[in-house]
Design an enzyme around this catalytic site. Sequence first.
Site, PDB file in Angstrom:
ATOM      1  N   GLN A 213     -15.444   3.715  66.343  1.00  0.00           N
ATOM      2  CA  GLN A 213     -14.265   3.293  67.100  1.00  0.00           C
ATOM      3  C   GLN A 213     -13.280   4.442  67.246  1.00  0.00           C
ATOM      4  O   GLN A 213     -12.267   4.308  67.908  1.00  0.00           O
ATOM      5  CB  GLN A 213     -13.547   2.150  66.358  1.00  0.00           C
ATOM      6  CG  GLN A 213     -14.361   0.881  66.254  1.00  0.00           C
ATOM      7  CD  GLN A 213     -13.699  -0.135  65.339  1.00  0.00           C
ATOM      8  OE1 GLN A 213     -14.300  -0.563  64.368  1.00  0.00           O
ATOM      9  NE2 GLN A 213     -12.469  -0.546  65.626  1.00  0.00           N
ATOM     10  N   PHE A 244     -15.487  -4.094  64.768  1.00  0.00           N
ATOM     11  CA  PHE A 244     -14.612  -5.037  64.052  1.00  0.00           C
ATOM     12  C   PHE A 244     -13.717  -4.349  63.029  1.00  0.00           C
ATOM     13  O   PHE A 244     -13.282  -4.991  62.063  1.00  0.00           O
ATOM     14  CB  PHE A 244     -15.442  -6.151  63.388  1.00  0.00           C
ATOM     15  CG  PHE A 244     -16.335  -6.887  64.346  1.00  0.00           C
ATOM     16  CD1 PHE A 244     -15.795  -7.677  65.349  1.00  0.00           C
ATOM     17  CD2 PHE A 244     -17.716  -6.773  64.264  1.00  0.00           C
ATOM     18  CE1 PHE A 244     -16.616  -8.351  66.249  1.00  0.00           C
ATOM     19  CE2 PHE A 244     -18.538  -7.433  65.165  1.00  0.00           C
ATOM     20  CZ  PHE A 244     -17.994  -8.226  66.157  1.00  0.00           C
ATOM     21  N   GLU A 248     -13.719   2.262  62.144  1.00  0.00           N
ATOM     22  CA  GLU A 248     -12.486   3.007  62.421  1.00  0.00           C
ATOM     23  C   GLU A 248     -12.412   4.257  61.546  1.00  0.00           C
ATOM     24  O   GLU A 248     -11.909   5.294  61.968  1.00  0.00           O
ATOM     25  CB  GLU A 248     -11.260   2.120  62.183  1.00  0.00           C
ATOM     26  CG  GLU A 248      -9.950   2.859  62.451  1.00  0.00           C
ATOM     27  CD  GLU A 248      -8.703   1.982  62.438  1.00  0.00           C
ATOM     28  OE1 GLU A 248      -8.832   0.752  62.578  1.00  0.00           O
ATOM     29  OE2 GLU A 248      -7.610   2.536  62.297  1.00  0.00           O
ATOM     30  N   ARG A 326       0.563  -4.165  56.994  1.00  0.00           N
ATOM     31  CA  ARG A 326       0.420  -5.207  58.021  1.00  0.00           C
ATOM     32  C   ARG A 326       0.337  -6.599  57.389  1.00  0.00           C
ATOM     33  O   ARG A 326       0.744  -7.589  58.008  1.00  0.00           O
ATOM     34  CB  ARG A 326      -0.773  -4.928  58.939  1.00  0.00           C
ATOM     35  CG  ARG A 326      -0.768  -5.772  60.203  1.00  0.00           C
ATOM     36  CD  ARG A 326      -1.882  -5.385  61.176  1.00  0.00           C
ATOM     37  NE  ARG A 326      -1.489  -4.385  62.152  1.00  0.00           N
ATOM     38  CZ  ARG A 326      -0.910  -4.647  63.317  1.00  0.00           C
ATOM     39  NH1 ARG A 326      -0.651  -5.902  63.684  1.00  0.00           N
ATOM     40  NH2 ARG A 326      -0.590  -3.678  64.155  1.00  0.00           N
ATOM     41  N   ARG A 358     -10.735  -6.603  61.667  1.00  0.00           N
ATOM     42  CA  ARG A 358     -10.033  -7.470  62.622  1.00  0.00           C
ATOM     43  C   ARG A 358      -8.821  -8.177  62.008  1.00  0.00           C
ATOM     44  O   ARG A 358      -8.958  -9.059  61.160  1.00  0.00           O
ATOM     45  CB  ARG A 358     -11.016  -8.497  63.160  1.00  0.00           C
ATOM     46  CG  ARG A 358     -10.665  -9.013  64.550  1.00  0.00           C
ATOM     47  CD  ARG A 358     -11.829  -9.805  65.099  1.00  0.00           C
ATOM     48  NE  ARG A 358     -11.726 -10.008  66.535  1.00  0.00           N
ATOM     49  CZ  ARG A 358     -12.706 -10.479  67.293  1.00  0.00           C
ATOM     50  NH1 ARG A 358     -13.853 -10.798  66.764  1.00  0.00           N
ATOM     51  NH2 ARG A 358     -12.530 -10.629  68.590  1.00  0.00           N
ATOM     52  N   GLU A 731      -7.592  -9.096  68.190  1.00  0.00           N
ATOM     53  CA  GLU A 731      -7.425  -9.594  66.831  1.00  0.00           C
ATOM     54  C   GLU A 731      -6.688 -10.928  66.688  1.00  0.00           C
ATOM     55  O   GLU A 731      -7.058 -11.731  65.831  1.00  0.00           O
ATOM     56  CB  GLU A 731      -6.680  -8.549  65.981  1.00  0.00           C
ATOM     57  CG  GLU A 731      -7.456  -7.271  65.772  1.00  0.00           C
ATOM     58  CD  GLU A 731      -6.560  -6.168  65.238  1.00  0.00           C
ATOM     59  OE1 GLU A 731      -5.679  -5.706  65.982  1.00  0.00           O
ATOM     60  OE2 GLU A 731      -6.734  -5.782  64.075  1.00  0.00           O
TER      61      GLU A 731
END
Length: 780
Positions: A213, A244, A248, A326, A358, A731
């Site tokens: 990603q 997903f 990353e 987050r 996600r 997401e």
Amino acid sequence: MKHDVITDTDQTISGAVHVDRRHDSAEKHVTGRADYCDDIAEPYGTLHAYLGVSTVAHGLLKNVDLSDVLTAPGVVGVLTADDIPGHNDISPTGQKDEPVFPTEKTEFHGQPLFAVVAESRDAARRAAELARIDYDVLPHALDPVSAQEADYPFVTAPLKLERGETAPALEAADNRLKGRMQIGGQDHMYLEGHIAFALPGEDDDVVVHCSTQHPSEAQHMVAHVLGVPSNAVTVNVRRMGGGFGGKESQMNLFAAVAAVAAKKWNRPVKIRPDRDQDMTATGKRHDFVVDYDVAFDNDGRIQAVEGNFAARCGYSSDLSGPVTDRALFHADNAYYYPNVLLRSRPMKTNTVSNTAFRGFGGPQGVVAAERMIEEIAYALGKDPLEIRKVNFYGDKTDGRNLTPYHQEVEDNILPRLIKELEENSDYQARRQAILEHNAKSRIIRKGIALTPVKFGISFTATWYNQAGALIHIYNDGSIHLNHGGTEMGQGLNTKVAQVVADAFQVDFERIKITKTTTEKVPNTSATAASSGTDLNGMAALNAAEQLRERLVAFAAEHWNTEPETISFRNNMVQIGKDAVSFNDLVRQAYLARVHLSAAGFYKTPKIHWDRAAGRGRPFYYYAYGASCSEVSVDTLTGEYRVERTDILHDVGRSLNPVLDKGQVEGAFIQGMGWLTTEELWWDNAGRLRTHAPSTYKIPLASDRPREFNVSLAEWSVNKERTIKRSKAVGEPPFMLGISVFEALSMAVASVADYRECPRLDAPATPERVLLAIERLRNSG
Ligand code: MTE
Ligand code: HPA
Ligand code: MOS
């Protein structure tokens, strides 16, 4: 430029955006003609690498004997830390705590320690088993609670969010309750596992095809590990078979190993772990243990919340900083907390380093918020939906619109969205019927829950919110589109191509979607945080507008008319009273030496974030949604099924409703899987025992709700000037799965007549459901 400017506020565009269009590769996906990394033809002489891994959770590497590995059939050599020409470090946030291969100690069971390179993958894989490694075994901590008890450090600096004063509010409260919830992690279970394929070039050059990603990060990591400048390294990805979040940062290891080996032996090298190794050696969603303390009045209105969010981060930081941040950003979900104090505890553990998945920590925060709501509802003997409603964010006028991070909620559409879903799903009547059913039914109990989602859109690391695109128009009128985003099945390329087709008012088929490559657009961000379309769509539009301006300026001069009289329509260009085909215009422009290539750029406006102060506007806007699920539970076995789910989700003005609905459905099912059947289980030695689909249960097609009604809130328009006023979709709907969890909780609670909120941790496997039922029966 005044002519034909299709602005964001123009709601009357016909043509290629805001219409259903199937994924550009849909047919290729289902017929097997879509090329993935492993489908690239291997040049003669390609070698294959495989990882050799640790068999203890924590230990000093006393002696690493690879002699049997080296003499195994087909083996060309091994790679250890000693073979790394540059830096032995692939930590994505620069904390230097993640080596390619460790030199002194291993910090989790299954940690890659070396790689074997052989003539075939099978030979490499067999040889990797032959290492003889002596360890000085050290004590280990596997979960955040035991890590705290063992005084393990944080892997990265924790975050505190604070507003108002919680201590006096908690003291003075009419009602107050404390609780703890454990929330499990999740394996990504992408269909295509990790893979990297490196081809050496002249000088320092290397080309790496990789399922990622984040091609730019893979490029920079490979350069860093090789000790060469980034301009020597090219990373390519046409598509992934799912990411997903798992691709990353986790591709870095594979890209680095393939590249180092390719340069060392000057032959192409491919590395592809099998599923078991993919599951044990690469990171997963963070598990959390959340402690909450909440004060509320007799109507269920929250007065104060204190929350402590301890996360299993694994042995290194990876993305745990932004993930645990987050989680705090979403610990309010959709609710206003007048006084609030939230802390993250990113704990180091002797497990694989946890990573993006996600929602990126957001879902864990939202689950905790929803659990507090449920607790309050049971404490007061009310319908949880009633508690949800009294706690929703308000607006400026009532002063109930400030988040724990001091961002104002400006666009709260939840009251309308919830009202519509409540009516369309017939929530009230069905809840009544379920209460009656449960009063009569001995064994099968039912539950229903309607839960909201509010999700912040933007990378919280503000600088990531930028993107680039590159468009060429060839002189036959065909268009080549490239941008920094990556395709993982979500339909990003389709949407961005729609934007470009719309800008030129040409057929979608005229636009060639091309692989993502670090050679065309540099310094890109991960395709993550749901922002792929928001960022790359805007960058592509910017490039298209530059080209349109040039074409219009040329046409005005060439046909001797005013630019205002020129417009693009239906593969044609209207020039005053005349019209020429798009192809003709391009041809003429080429002959007149007009530059037919443009690089576009975009950065998200308005956002800023001061982490130390815990204040700012980290999110450009919010996406909203809600779901209502009904479940049946067999109280003798704990088995359950989802009878019906209704979803109403907000994607602003959808660029492509059918793709967005696909995202909503998939995300819901994935979220449901996380909270129900997907259980990661480590034994006491720290070995992950759920390392294959045989033991790790993702939802099957037969697990989908028996009745599944998914709608988009068609009336929603993004108040911010996003691409065609759409909203990110990747997401946010993941958290719609929470309605299943809370419906299960209600069915469980029925066995004790809803007197208490069941102690139900996630995932609510049938085993956990049964245990919760037994506990309630025995306590009653
Ligand atoms: N959909 C599919 N089919 N496959 C995926 O891997 N990843 C999700 C989501 N939807 C994913 C997916 C995640 S984690 C994110 S952040 C977004 O897609 C990324 O893509 P976008 O920003 O283009 O929506
Ligand atoms: N979301 C997803 N991926 C990320 C983020 C985020 O907020 N920040 C860094 N990588
Ligand atoms: Mo998604 S977890 O931001 O890749």
